[in-house]
Design an enzyme around this catalytic site. Structure first.
Site, PDB file in Angstrom:
ATOM      1  N   TYR A 179     -13.103  -3.925  10.471  1.00  0.00           N
ATOM      2  CA  TYR A 179     -11.878  -3.117  10.221  1.00  0.00           C
ATOM      3  C   TYR A 179     -11.049  -3.137  11.930  1.00  0.00           C
ATOM      4  O   TYR A 179     -10.110  -3.733  11.846  1.00  0.00           O
ATOM      5  CB  TYR A 179     -11.763  -1.748   9.743  1.00  0.00           C
ATOM      6  CG  TYR A 179     -10.457  -0.874   9.856  1.00  0.00           C
ATOM      7  CD1 TYR A 179      -9.401  -1.426   9.061  1.00  0.00           C
ATOM      8  CD2 TYR A 179     -10.323   0.031  10.768  1.00  0.00           C
ATOM      9  CE1 TYR A 179      -8.457  -0.538   9.044  1.00  0.00           C
ATOM     10  CE2 TYR A 179      -9.088   0.680  10.989  1.00  0.00           C
ATOM     11  CZ  TYR A 179      -7.943   0.437   9.896  1.00  0.00           C
ATOM     12  OH  TYR A 179      -6.901   0.980   9.927  1.00  0.00           O
ATOM     13  N   ALA A 180     -11.837  -2.941  12.714  1.00  0.00           N
ATOM     14  CA  ALA A 180     -11.326  -2.759  13.917  1.00  0.00           C
ATOM     15  C   ALA A 180     -10.915  -3.842  14.582  1.00  0.00           C
ATOM     16  O   ALA A 180      -9.977  -4.470  15.111  1.00  0.00           O
ATOM     17  CB  ALA A 180     -12.424  -1.927  14.980  1.00  0.00           C
ATOM     18  N   ALA A 181     -11.974  -4.984  14.400  1.00  0.00           N
ATOM     19  CA  ALA A 181     -11.557  -6.412  14.788  1.00  0.00           C
ATOM     20  C   ALA A 181     -10.500  -6.900  14.097  1.00  0.00           C
ATOM     21  O   ALA A 181      -9.744  -7.676  14.699  1.00  0.00           O
ATOM     22  CB  ALA A 181     -13.049  -7.259  14.692  1.00  0.00           C
ATOM     23  N   ALA A 182     -10.466  -6.688  12.959  1.00  0.00           N
ATOM     24  CA  ALA A 182      -9.136  -7.266  12.283  1.00  0.00           C
ATOM     25  C   ALA A 182      -7.843  -6.809  12.637  1.00  0.00           C
ATOM     26  O   ALA A 182      -6.681  -7.458  12.756  1.00  0.00           O
ATOM     27  CB  ALA A 182      -9.313  -7.108  10.482  1.00  0.00           C
ATOM     28  N   LYS A 183      -7.722  -5.414  12.843  1.00  0.00           N
ATOM     29  CA  LYS A 183      -6.570  -4.942  13.391  1.00  0.00           C
ATOM     30  C   LYS A 183      -6.158  -5.514  14.764  1.00  0.00           C
ATOM     31  O   LYS A 183      -5.346  -5.543  15.080  1.00  0.00           O
ATOM     32  CB  LYS A 183      -6.769  -3.313  13.440  1.00  0.00           C
ATOM     33  CG  LYS A 183      -6.707  -2.507  11.933  1.00  0.00           C
ATOM     34  CD  LYS A 183      -5.531  -2.972  11.234  1.00  0.00           C
ATOM     35  CE  LYS A 183      -5.289  -1.964  10.042  1.00  0.00           C
ATOM     36  NZ  LYS A 183      -3.990  -2.454   9.111  1.00  0.00           N
ATOM     37  N   SER A 213       1.865   3.506  -2.434  1.00  0.00           N
ATOM     38  CA  SER A 213       1.678   4.345  -3.542  1.00  0.00           C
ATOM     39  C   SER A 213       1.033   5.671  -2.985  1.00  0.00           C
ATOM     40  O   SER A 213       0.913   6.609  -3.669  1.00  0.00           O
ATOM     41  CB  SER A 213       0.565   3.514  -4.845  1.00  0.00           C
ATOM     42  OG  SER A 213      -0.724   3.525  -4.244  1.00  0.00           O
ATOM     43  N   ILE A 243      -4.794   9.876  10.551  1.00  0.00           N
ATOM     44  CA  ILE A 243      -3.765  10.470   9.883  1.00  0.00           C
ATOM     45  C   ILE A 243      -4.197  11.327   8.768  1.00  0.00           C
ATOM     46  O   ILE A 243      -5.048  10.933   8.187  1.00  0.00           O
ATOM     47  CB  ILE A 243      -2.750   9.045   9.264  1.00  0.00           C
ATOM     48  CG1 ILE A 243      -2.308   8.390  10.147  1.00  0.00           C
ATOM     49  CG2 ILE A 243      -1.679   9.877   8.507  1.00  0.00           C
ATOM     50  CD1 ILE A 243      -1.487   7.091   9.417  1.00  0.00           C
ATOM     51  N   GLY A 264       0.640  -1.166  -0.069  1.00  0.00           N
ATOM     52  CA  GLY A 264      -0.050  -0.118   0.015  1.00  0.00           C
ATOM     53  C   GLY A 264       0.836   1.339   0.027  1.00  0.00           C
ATOM     54  O   GLY A 264       0.516   2.372   0.550  1.00  0.00           O
ATOM     55  N   SER A 311      -3.697  -0.130  14.029  1.00  0.00           N
ATOM     56  CA  SER A 311      -4.623   1.112  14.150  1.00  0.00           C
ATOM     57  C   SER A 311      -4.990   1.061  15.751  1.00  0.00           C
ATOM     58  O   SER A 311      -5.098   0.031  16.238  1.00  0.00           O
ATOM     59  CB  SER A 311      -5.803   1.007  13.214  1.00  0.00           C
ATOM     60  OG  SER A 311      -6.759   2.029  13.589  1.00  0.00           O
TER      61      SER A 311
END
Length: 262
Positions: free
Chosen positions: A154-158, A20, A187, A18, A140
């Protein structure tokens, strides 16, 4: 120990996924400046991925994408010394648990957890063989401060990524490979700027007021602003360098004080 900060990563080969745009591009630029040979990946070839930075087009959310990256790097460079698993993101709809399908969950875990797991599995044997390497997982603060209304998968995966990173470090550090986690807060990337513009337009407020509303939604940022991508990149640049040679298995939070707990 004496270190040459300007060229401390000379002869090192680094991959930034990621890489780019946003924090990923800032990290890639930072490692290049330190003398590393830098490779980045993304789904689409960017217009400008940096002078001297190598690029591989791949969809890392799919097993064949990670396999392509591993094979190309092994063929072209023969090894990898630094792996920065920066790829991540959330495209799930808001609305809490009820609106999320199995596909939403699976896509989020493929991108935010399984992509780094597969890349680690592809490059670790070589790092172990050479008894040297650094793996950085970009997680994160949502692993600790989940926003259930908008980014639950997303939060669970992180959170899973943070746990996995710690476990992996316990296994491979004795074999010469350091594994670390960097967990940024908000960010200020180009996508964040576009988000603020959308909020401002839809709510009839200024972008400054929109920014304050986001900070308030996060529970406040004591530093008063989002991080710049270069600030995250500077932390990563230090962690992959010889100066951080005794650091492994630790999560580093860079959030301007957003997480209020120990």
């Amino acid at each position: 120990m004496d270190f040459n900060f300007e060229n401390e990563l000379k002869d090192k080969i680094a991959l930034v996924t990621g890489g780019s745009k946003g924090a990923g591009k800032a990290i890639a630029d930072r490692l290049l400046k330190a003398g590393a040979t830098v490779i980045t990946t993304a789904r689409n070839n960017p217009e400008d991925h940096g002078n001297g930075i190598h690029f591989i087009s791949a969809d890392l959310s799919k097993p064949e994408g990670t396999q392509k990256v591993v094979e190309e790097i092994q063929k072209r460079f023969g090894r990898l010394d630094i792996l920065v698993n920066n790829l991540g993101g959330s495209e799930t709809p808001g609305g809490g648990f009820a609106v999320l399908t199995d596909q939403h969950w699976e896509e989020s875990f493929q991108t935010n957890l399984l992509a780094p797991v597969r890349l680690d599995r592809g490059f670790l044997p070589g790092m172990i063989e050479q008894r040297g390497g650094v793996i950085i997982h970009i997680a994160s603060i949502q692993a600790k401060l989940p926003l259930y209304d908008s980014t639950l998968p997303y939060a669970a995966a992180k959170a899973a990524l943070v746990n996995y990173s710690k476990s992996l470090s316990n296994e491979v550090t004795p074999k010469g490979v350091r594994v670390l986690t960097v967990s940024p807060g908000w960010i200020m990337t180009s996508s964040s700027t576009r988000m603020l513009q959308r909020i401002a337009q839809s709510s009839g407020v200024t972008t400054e007021e929109a920014e304050k509303s986001v900070i308030d939604a996060l529970g406040g940022i004591p530093f008063g602003r989002a991080a710049w991508p270069e600030e995250v990149a500077e932390l990563v640049g230090f962690l992959v360098s010889p100066r951080a040679g005794y650091l492994t298995g630790t999560e580093y939070i860079i959030d301007g004080g957003t997480v209020r707990t120990i």
